[in-house]
Structures are given as C-alpha cells and as structure tokens.
Enzyme design. Sequence first.
Site, short mmCIF file in Angstrom:
data_model
loop_
_atom_site.label_atom_id
_atom_site.label_comp_id
_atom_site.label_asym_id
_atom_site.label_seq_id
_atom_site.Cartn_x
_atom_site.Cartn_y
_atom_site.Cartn_z
N GLU A 108 42.65 39.01 51.41
CA GLU A 108 43.10 37.40 50.70
C GLU A 108 42.85 37.03 51.51
OE1 GLU A 108 44.57 36.12 48.60
OE2 GLU A 108 45.38 38.03 48.15
N ASP A 158 42.70 39.05 39.28
CA ASP A 158 42.77 37.80 39.10
C ASP A 158 41.74 38.01 37.50
OD1 ASP A 158 42.63 35.42 37.69
OD2 ASP A 158 42.36 34.12 39.80
N ASP A 194 47.25 43.48 34.68
CA ASP A 194 48.74 43.43 33.03
C ASP A 194 47.84 42.76 32.12
OD1 ASP A 194 48.25 41.24 34.37
OD2 ASP A 194 49.99 40.14 34.22
#
Length: 247
Positions: A108, A158, A194
């Site tokens: 991260e 992303d 998504d």
Amino acid sequence: MSDDPSGATPARPHHKLTDDGRRMREVLTYSRRGNRFTPQQAAAWEAHHERWVIPDEAVDEPGFSFDSWFGRGPADRDGLIVEIGSGVGEATAALAATRPSYDVLAFEVWRPGMAATLARLHEVGADNVRMCGVDAVWSLEHLLAPAAVAELWTFFPDPWHKTRHHKRRLVTPDFAALAASRLRPGGLWRLATDWDDYAQQMRHVLDATSGLEGGVVGRWDERPVTKFERKGVAAGRTITDLAYRRT
C-alpha cells in the site's frame, strides 16, 4: 530477484533517472495521495510501524529478503500471501487473522491507509502481516522468487476508468504473466472490482495468460465488505469476483 552479482536490485520507481540526471517519467498503476494522518492514525503509526512496516529503503540493501521481516521462513509457514492495494486494511486484517500459519505481505502506497491498517491489525491480533510501501509490480519482479506466493489478492484496484488512463491499470498482460510466474503451482489469484469494463478486461487478460485457469466466481464469503465495495454498490455498480489458479 537481482541478476547483479553484488545482490543490488534495479532502481525503484520514482528513483530512476535519465542519462542527464532527471527523474524518469514512468507509467505507474497508482497515484500518491496526501500523507496527513488523523490523530488516531498517527497514534497507530507511532505504536506499530517499527514492527509491521518495512521501510522503503530496506529493499535497496543487497541480499534483501522479505522473510527476515516476518521472523520465519518458508519451512515454518504454510505459505506467503501477497495483497496489492490493502487500502485501510479492512480485508487485510480480517483475512490475516484467520490465517496465522501464513505470512501476509500487504502493499500500500497511501501512508494514512497503512496507519489505519496497523490499528486494525493490532485490534484483531494479526501479527503475521508486514506492510510495504514500495511499488508492488516492481517488488514482485525483483524481490519475490518464482513460485514463492501461495495466494495473490487484488481487491478493488484503481479502475483508472478514463480511457486515456487504462494503460495504468494493474491487470495487464505483462503483469498477469509476472503474477502467474510468482504463484506456486495450485496458487490462487483472487480479484474483485466494481467496474464492469475492468472486469471484462481482467477476464480477457487472465483467460489468455499461460499457466492460469479460472474465471468469474461467486462472491468470496470470507472477504469482508469494504468501504470500496459499499461505495460501488451505493453507486449502482455490479461487484465482480474472479479467481484464477496457477496450473
């Protein structure tokens, strides 16, 4: 894994220079956001980062190994799990806590997200996670050996949904080939997104990647519903889970 006899690794992203000494422009799969902590994040960082966060500069040391940061080697664990983009650690902490016999390496680059993850790890008592803020693609290529990874998790990367930014998406043919090479035989790559067009791209890329087989699966019930998933559902987007196994 470096080919340099000295054990030195190639320059990390953001450290590469042109011949005339300027920083090289690179296409990366992420953008660096602000690093301002909330008071709670600052407290978690102060309390836990020395134990659970691998300093960026450590990977530049000759002979660097992630195993030395976990305190146990391959013979003492069931495997290494790699998560790319752990966000604020909702999935990381919950899943790692139920897998104490595995080491979990969470990549991260957003420092406040790392701090939030540290708080969650402490809350659930997951001492088998180490965090790294170095570019994950570079790290898989240069710091992890072939067949070293038992599972790879990529939850809600992303989407870079603008067409001109698709080149920055993580799941590309080159990265899929690299990921497949790092998974051990039988190792699993779990993904979720998504964005329908990214899901289609993932399927197209992964279906064509030698050494991987799989496809769309039902929602992985062990994966907690994260804020990214809730945001996608609230916006009316469909959640797609995929799983591919190394043959």
